[in-house]
Design an enzyme around this catalytic site. Structure first.
Site, mmCIF file in Angstrom:
data_model
loop_
_atom_site.group_PDB
_atom_site.id
_atom_site.type_symbol
_atom_site.label_atom_id
_atom_site.label_comp_id
_atom_site.label_asym_id
_atom_site.label_seq_id
_atom_site.Cartn_x
_atom_site.Cartn_y
_atom_site.Cartn_z
ATOM 1 N N SER A 42 0.866 -1.189 0.000
ATOM 2 C CA SER A 42 0.000 0.000 0.000
ATOM 3 C C SER A 42 0.898 1.233 0.000
ATOM 4 O O SER A 42 0.968 1.969 0.973
ATOM 5 C CB SER A 42 -0.917 -0.002 1.217
ATOM 6 O OG SER A 42 -0.176 0.099 2.407
ATOM 7 N N HIS A 162 -3.485 -5.755 2.582
ATOM 8 C CA HIS A 162 -2.656 -6.842 3.137
ATOM 9 C C HIS A 162 -3.473 -8.073 3.494
ATOM 10 O O HIS A 162 -2.918 -9.104 3.866
ATOM 11 C CB HIS A 162 -1.950 -6.391 4.420
ATOM 12 C CG HIS A 162 -0.970 -5.281 4.212
ATOM 13 N ND1 HIS A 162 -0.402 -4.593 5.243
ATOM 14 C CD2 HIS A 162 -0.451 -4.751 3.079
ATOM 15 C CE1 HIS A 162 0.422 -3.682 4.764
ATOM 16 N NE2 HIS A 162 0.399 -3.750 3.453
ATOM 17 N N GLU A 171 -4.476 -2.419 9.405
ATOM 18 C CA GLU A 171 -3.771 -3.080 10.518
ATOM 19 C C GLU A 171 -4.486 -2.817 11.836
ATOM 20 O O GLU A 171 -4.871 -1.682 12.127
ATOM 21 C CB GLU A 171 -2.329 -2.549 10.613
ATOM 22 C CG GLU A 171 -1.562 -2.740 9.319
ATOM 23 C CD GLU A 171 -0.170 -2.116 9.342
ATOM 24 O OE1 GLU A 171 0.292 -1.697 10.419
ATOM 25 O OE2 GLU A 171 0.433 -2.039 8.260
ATOM 26 N N GLU A 212 1.487 -9.485 6.597
ATOM 27 C CA GLU A 212 2.400 -9.181 7.700
ATOM 28 C C GLU A 212 2.266 -10.164 8.850
ATOM 29 O O GLU A 212 2.637 -9.870 9.988
ATOM 30 C CB GLU A 212 2.188 -7.745 8.166
ATOM 31 C CG GLU A 212 2.520 -6.759 7.058
ATOM 32 C CD GLU A 212 2.521 -5.311 7.509
ATOM 33 O OE1 GLU A 212 2.117 -5.023 8.661
ATOM 34 O OE2 GLU A 212 2.921 -4.464 6.701
ATOM 35 N N ASP A 249 -3.612 0.990 11.994
ATOM 36 C CA ASP A 249 -3.143 1.680 10.794
ATOM 37 C C ASP A 249 -4.288 1.561 9.802
ATOM 38 O O ASP A 249 -4.523 0.498 9.216
ATOM 39 C CB ASP A 249 -1.865 1.054 10.223
ATOM 40 C CG ASP A 249 -1.429 1.760 8.929
ATOM 41 O OD1 ASP A 249 -2.088 2.750 8.547
ATOM 42 O OD2 ASP A 249 -0.441 1.321 8.318
ATOM 43 N N GLU A 292 -2.810 5.460 12.735
ATOM 44 C CA GLU A 292 -1.929 5.825 11.614
ATOM 45 C C GLU A 292 -2.777 6.031 10.362
ATOM 46 O O GLU A 292 -3.745 5.289 10.140
ATOM 47 C CB GLU A 292 -0.920 4.680 11.409
ATOM 48 C CG GLU A 292 0.064 4.905 10.272
ATOM 49 C CD GLU A 292 1.005 3.698 10.116
ATOM 50 O OE1 GLU A 292 1.330 3.041 11.125
ATOM 51 O OE2 GLU A 292 1.378 3.399 8.976
ATOM 52 N N ASP A 319 2.079 8.188 7.772
ATOM 53 C CA ASP A 319 2.863 7.267 6.927
ATOM 54 C C ASP A 319 2.768 7.754 5.487
ATOM 55 O O ASP A 319 3.638 8.502 5.014
ATOM 56 C CB ASP A 319 2.338 5.836 7.108
ATOM 57 C CG ASP A 319 2.974 4.841 6.144
ATOM 58 O OD1 ASP A 319 3.987 5.180 5.509
ATOM 59 O OD2 ASP A 319 2.454 3.710 6.000
ATOM 60 N N LYS A 344 10.207 4.789 7.267
ATOM 61 C CA LYS A 344 10.504 3.668 6.370
ATOM 62 C C LYS A 344 11.633 4.117 5.448
ATOM 63 O O LYS A 344 11.399 4.922 4.529
ATOM 64 C CB LYS A 344 9.281 3.339 5.517
ATOM 65 C CG LYS A 344 8.082 2.748 6.277
ATOM 66 C CD LYS A 344 6.855 2.772 5.366
ATOM 67 C CE LYS A 344 5.737 1.881 5.843
ATOM 68 N NZ LYS A 344 4.490 2.104 5.044
ATOM 69 N N HIS A 372 8.985 -1.711 9.233
ATOM 70 C CA HIS A 372 9.250 -2.637 8.123
ATOM 71 C C HIS A 372 8.347 -2.252 6.941
ATOM 72 O O HIS A 372 7.642 -1.234 7.005
ATOM 73 C CB HIS A 372 8.919 -4.062 8.580
ATOM 74 C CG HIS A 372 7.432 -4.245 8.805
ATOM 75 N ND1 HIS A 372 6.821 -5.460 8.873
ATOM 76 C CD2 HIS A 372 6.425 -3.330 8.950
ATOM 77 C CE1 HIS A 372 5.521 -5.300 9.046
ATOM 78 N NE2 HIS A 372 5.254 -4.028 9.096
ATOM 79 N N LYS A 395 7.312 -1.122 14.257
ATOM 80 C CA LYS A 395 6.191 -1.846 13.660
ATOM 81 C C LYS A 395 6.794 -2.857 12.704
ATOM 82 O O LYS A 395 7.249 -2.508 11.618
ATOM 83 C CB LYS A 395 5.318 -0.828 12.924
ATOM 84 C CG LYS A 395 3.920 -1.310 12.655
ATOM 85 C CD LYS A 395 3.066 -0.209 12.047
ATOM 86 C CE LYS A 395 3.264 -0.109 10.557
ATOM 87 N NZ LYS A 395 2.123 0.493 9.844
#
Ligand code: PGA
Ligand code: ZN
Length: 423
Positions: A42, A162, A171, A212, A249, A292, A319, A344, A372, A395
């Site tokens: 994403s 995901h 998430e 994940e 998230d 997030e 993010d 990141k 990650h 994370k």
């Protein structure tokens, strides 16, 4: 110090079965360090360019042979003979050779794999633990910080891009109390992870896992997924608000279309005001500690409103909004758009630039969450990096799956080493 003798790259696979680049840096003292670039699913549009062979049918257009070639034929040879005493100068050279704003010429994936390999090689040459060496590099950009064991955000349920397709939020996190040491926090959340699996099995929900390592269940709504976390925690000895906390998230970009947010919890699409109301309910009902990407990456006004109302009680993490990019971070600081940043390194493309962004965020008194990507390898550099830059949180996904636990296990080792040195 030692000089670069040779740099070479290869195409390998990441945790999703997609190619990524692995680069080796060999020094004239015989040391060889290897690093790979992670990759997002994403991804926000303000990230450094990830170079893929889109016109080549290999791996359905996802090959990275061009990026590999760029390392082997252009970037690597240009660095041969350079001293690794200051890896930040090598990053500077890479940026100069590429010459574009977003690493579009040679690829952010090619450039980052070199940047990390060089840092690792330099640390090995100095006989320093990698986290200590990163800490020194941080201090070279003015980011003076003690080493710090971060608090992990465990991604227990995977939705959005995901997951299996029926949860909109990406998430659903369980977070140990930051008063706990890392080892105990990991244990409590791994127990909760197992409890969530049992709970989903009892409900007859699918409990296979997403990108994940978190479960990707077939639930009806996003609020249902939070309820599953609450229920599962209740069947352990841990208590929400005392031992563990909840976070999200949302990755709102992925369900934002034509000015509206469409999620399964509501029968019709929502505008920013309705979305804000929905968040207010969730924040109050579940005492969320972290959220997030609650709004899309250009929804500055809504970000500002949420931060204005909740920054004293809620960690609001940018993010896709920030993309580890100094220009975006500067704007967000000036406008008060959030109070934390997701870091990141592959969003910006070099370690040097990543450190400078962390320094900016720290100067603004923001929290640092080092992360990650959904596509990972077993490279655990990011764990050392997180400790070295003094991250508040990390994370790295669920406490399951090899490429995720590689990082958590590395943090276990670092915590052990740090406590040993203190004795
Ligand atoms: P990505 O997801 O690596 O697929 O971008 C991680 C995140 O959004 O935090
Ligand atoms: Zn995110």
């Amino acid at each position: 110090m030692a000089k670069i003798k040779s740099i070479w790259a290869r195409e390998i696979l990441d945790s999703r079965g997609l190619p990524t680049i692995e680069t080796a840096c060999q020094l004239d003292n015989g040391i060889i360090a290897i690093a790979s670039s992670p990759s997002g699913t994403s991804t926000g549009s303000y990230e450094a360019l990830e170079l893929r062979d889109s016109n080549n049918p290999r791996y359905l257009g996802n090959g990275v042979l061009k990026a590999v070639d760029n390392v082997n034929k252009i970037l690597g040879p240009a660095l041969v003979g350079m001293d690794v005493a200051n890896p930040l100068l090598i990053d500077h050279k890479l940026i100069e050779i590429d010459g574009t704003e977003n690493k579009a010429k040679y690829g952010g994936n090619a450039i980052l794999s070199i940047s990390i390999a060089v840092v690792k090689a330099a640390a090995m040459s100095m006989h320093y633990p990698l986290y200590t060496y990163v800490n020194q590099l941080a201090s070279a950009v003015g980011l003076k910080t003690p080493l710090r064991m971060p608090t992990p955000l465990f991604n227990m349920i995977n939705g959005g891009m995901h997951g299996a397709g029926n949860l909109d939020f990406q998430e659903f996190h369980v977070i140990p109390a930051s008063s706990k040491n890392f080892t105990d926090g990991l244990q409590s959340c791994a127990e909760i992870y197992l409890s969530i699996g049992q709970n989903l099995a009892r409900r007859g929900a699918i409990h296979s896992v997403g990108n994940e390592g978190g479960y990707a269940p077939n639930l009806f709504t996003n609020a249902d997924a939070i309820e599953v976390l609450v229920e599962s925690i209740k069947s352990t000895t841990y208590q929400i608000g005392r031992d563990v906390f909840l976070g999200l998230d949302v990755a709102a970009n992925s369900f934002f279309k034509n000015g509206e947010y469409t999620i399964r919890d509501k029968s019709s699409p929502m505008d920013d005001v309705q979305m804000m109301e929905f968040y207010k309910q969730l924040i109050e009902q579940y005492k969320l500690a972290i959220i997030e990407d609650p709004f899309e990456q250009d929804g500055w006004e809504s970000w500002k409103k949420l931060t204005n109302s909740f920054s004293s009680q809620l960690i609001i993490v940018g993010d896709d909004l920030l993309a580890t990019n100094p220009k975006r971070v500067e704007k967000a600081i000036t406008e008060g758009a959030c109070n934390a940043i997701l870091i990141k390194p592959n969003q910006i493309g070099t370690i040097w630039e990543t450190l400078k962004v962390i320094k900016m965020a720290r100067d603004a008194k923001w929290r640092i969450v080092t992360s990650h990507r959904s596509g990972e390898t077993n490279d655990s550099f990011i764990a050392d990096f997180a400790v070295g830059v003094g991250s508040d949180y990390v994370k790295f996904g669920a406490p399951a799956r090899g490429e995720r636990v590689a990082k958590y296990n590395r943090l276990l080792a670092i915590e052990y080493e740090l406590s040993y040195y203190k004795k």
